[in-house]
Design a protein around this motif. Structure first.
Motif, mmCIF file in Angstrom:
data_model
loop_
_atom_site.group_PDB
_atom_site.id
_atom_site.type_symbol
_atom_site.label_atom_id
_atom_site.label_comp_id
_atom_site.label_asym_id
_atom_site.label_seq_id
_atom_site.Cartn_x
_atom_site.Cartn_y
_atom_site.Cartn_z
ATOM 1 N N THR A 97 -0.174 -5.470 9.326
ATOM 2 C CA THR A 97 0.204 -4.778 8.087
ATOM 3 C C THR A 97 0.693 -5.742 7.009
ATOM 4 O O THR A 97 0.425 -5.553 5.827
ATOM 5 C CB THR A 97 1.324 -3.750 8.379
ATOM 6 N N ASP A 98 1.386 -6.806 7.422
ATOM 7 C CA ASP A 98 2.007 -7.716 6.458
ATOM 8 C C ASP A 98 1.030 -8.754 5.901
ATOM 9 O O ASP A 98 0.885 -8.891 4.689
ATOM 10 C CB ASP A 98 3.201 -8.437 7.104
ATOM 11 N N ILE A 101 -7.325 -3.667 1.375
ATOM 12 C CA ILE A 101 -6.987 -2.246 1.165
ATOM 13 C C ILE A 101 -5.922 -2.107 0.075
ATOM 14 O O ILE A 101 -6.016 -1.249 -0.806
ATOM 15 C CB ILE A 101 -6.502 -1.617 2.485
ATOM 16 N N TYR A 102 -4.910 -2.982 0.133
ATOM 17 C CA TYR A 102 -3.821 -2.929 -0.851
ATOM 18 C C TYR A 102 -4.319 -3.263 -2.257
ATOM 19 O O TYR A 102 -3.831 -2.700 -3.251
ATOM 20 C CB TYR A 102 -2.714 -3.893 -0.436
ATOM 21 N N SER A 103 -5.309 -4.179 -2.336
ATOM 22 C CA SER A 103 -5.841 -4.561 -3.649
ATOM 23 C C SER A 103 -6.567 -3.404 -4.326
ATOM 24 O O SER A 103 -6.718 -3.397 -5.545
ATOM 25 C CB SER A 103 -6.784 -5.761 -3.502
ATOM 26 N N ASN A 136 -5.895 -5.506 5.423
ATOM 27 C CA ASN A 136 -4.879 -4.728 4.718
ATOM 28 C C ASN A 136 -4.607 -5.271 3.317
ATOM 29 O O ASN A 136 -4.240 -4.520 2.408
ATOM 30 C CB ASN A 136 -3.580 -4.679 5.520
ATOM 31 N N LYS A 137 -4.779 -6.569 3.108
ATOM 32 C CA LYS A 137 -4.655 -7.116 1.760
ATOM 33 C C LYS A 137 -5.767 -6.581 0.858
ATOM 34 O O LYS A 137 -5.553 -6.293 -0.332
ATOM 35 C CB LYS A 137 -4.694 -8.639 1.814
ATOM 36 N N GLY A 157 -5.393 -0.419 -4.244
ATOM 37 C CA GLY A 157 -4.362 0.543 -4.592
ATOM 38 C C GLY A 157 -3.938 1.469 -3.479
ATOM 39 O O GLY A 157 -3.260 2.472 -3.729
ATOM 40 N N HIS A 158 -4.307 1.155 -2.226
ATOM 41 C CA HIS A 158 -3.938 1.997 -1.086
ATOM 42 C C HIS A 158 -2.849 1.319 -0.257
ATOM 43 O O HIS A 158 -2.678 0.099 -0.292
ATOM 44 C CB HIS A 158 -5.159 2.282 -0.205
ATOM 45 N N GLU A 159 -2.127 2.115 0.519
ATOM 46 C CA GLU A 159 -1.089 1.589 1.392
ATOM 47 C C GLU A 159 -1.724 0.901 2.609
ATOM 48 O O GLU A 159 -2.758 1.347 3.111
ATOM 49 C CB GLU A 159 -0.166 2.703 1.860
ATOM 50 N N PRO A 160 -1.131 -0.192 3.091
ATOM 51 C CA PRO A 160 -1.656 -0.868 4.293
ATOM 52 C C PRO A 160 -1.713 0.078 5.485
ATOM 53 O O PRO A 160 -0.847 0.946 5.641
ATOM 54 C CB PRO A 160 -0.653 -2.002 4.521
#
Length: 322
Positions: A156-157, A165-167, A162-163, A169-172
């Protein structure tokens, strides 16, 4: 008297046949003595590291005390096996162990076969050897490295996925702590690490196919796919069957290091297996007898799978392992 005479004659004939049989075996050993000499290191290895340690299975029937040794420890019979079967985790561990292996059987086992067929179709020798080296390489990495790479990709970190996904605009997404994804991740790791190494035996089997059969197929106008389907696969089928039986014999075994490194409290419900239970009970808590009892049970389950699968395979007309 006649009955006694017939019994004596039968006994004499049996004795002569046994003697002749032993002489025949000895003659074969003398004739092929150098071949048997070549097998001697392997036989010694099996004897010292596979058969002699089986003496330690006695511990499963004792309250083993390391200071008293096997001869001085108290005998308790089937006590530890009953404790194992009555443990609240037993059926959970049995389910997890069998299903992880079933995932491997369905998704991993065919991959080396397909990969070997694909590599066999590569005609450029340098490119083929380069590809073989690349797919063999992960086998030589330790599970610690593989687990670290998995963490680097899925955590997650710092996980790359997940990076991404986060880019957007979504939560990891917590891949490593979701019970629904654990078995899939374990299977994917096994495929990535071992699929290439598993092609070696199948490539050797493919290399043993008579080239004249392919030449005859080309004359008949068969395509490459038809040649693979009607010549290559039937030729390597005995190898596939033997390896399948051996794979079924390991249905109670799961890679201890792999599962231990990927295990965390949030996925223990689907990740706790007999191997990790043996580690925690036998090593961490010093209950050696429980650990050996678990190993004994795993061996018994493997034996059942081997015998059942071998019986079914022979009933289907194929050659088994015995």
């Amino acid at each position: 008297m006649n009955h006694l005479s017939k019994t004596t004659n039968i006994s004499s004939v049996s004795h002569i046949r046994l003697k002749n049989g032993l002489l025949s075996i000895w003659a074969q050993i003398v004739k092929y003595r150098y071949m048997y000499l070549l097998t001697l290191p392997g036989f010694i290895y099996l004897l010292l590291f596979k058969f002699v340690p089986m003496w330690g299975l006695i511990i499963a029937f004792q309250n083993y005390n390391p200071f008293k040794g096997i001869s001085g420890s108290e005998w308790v019979g089937l006590k530890h096996f009953l404790e194992l079967f009555n443990d609240t985790k037993f059926y959970m561990m049995l389910r997890n162990t069998l299903l992880i292996n079933l995932f491997g059987l369905i998704f991993y086992f065919p991959i080396p076969i397909l990969l070997a067929l694909m590599l066999n179709e590569v005609r450029h020798d340098i490119f083929k050897k380069l590809n073989q080296s690349i797919v063999y390489m992960p086998h030589f990495l330790s599970w610690v490295i593989v687990a670290s790479m998995t963490f680097f990709v899925l955590s997650t970190d710092i996980g790359i996925i997940n990076k991404i996904i986060y880019s957007f605009g979504h939560e990891p997404f917590p891949f490593l702590t979701k019970v629904n994804y654990f078995w899939g991740i374990i299977t994917a790791q096994t495929i990535w690490k071992e699929a290439g190494w598993g092609t070696i035996i199948f490539l050797a089997a493919v290399a043993g196919v008579d080239p004249q059969r392919y030449e005859a197929a080309v004359v008949d106008g068969a395509s490459r796919f038809r040649q693979i389907w009607h010549i290559t696969l039937p030729a390597i089928r005995p190898t596939i069957v033997i390896l399948l039986i051996l794979r079924l014999g390991n249905m109670a075994d799961v890679g201890f290091e792999q599962v231990l490194l990927m295990l965390n409290p949030l996925v223990s419900e689907v990740g706790e297996v007999f191997d990790t239970y043996t580690f925690t009970q036998g090593i961490m808590r010093g209950q050696f007898s429980i650990g050996v009892a678990v190993g004994f049970f795993k061996g018994f389950v493997g034996l059942i799978f081997v015998m059942a699968s071998n019986y079914i395979v022979k009933k289907l007309g194929y050659e088994g392992i015995y």
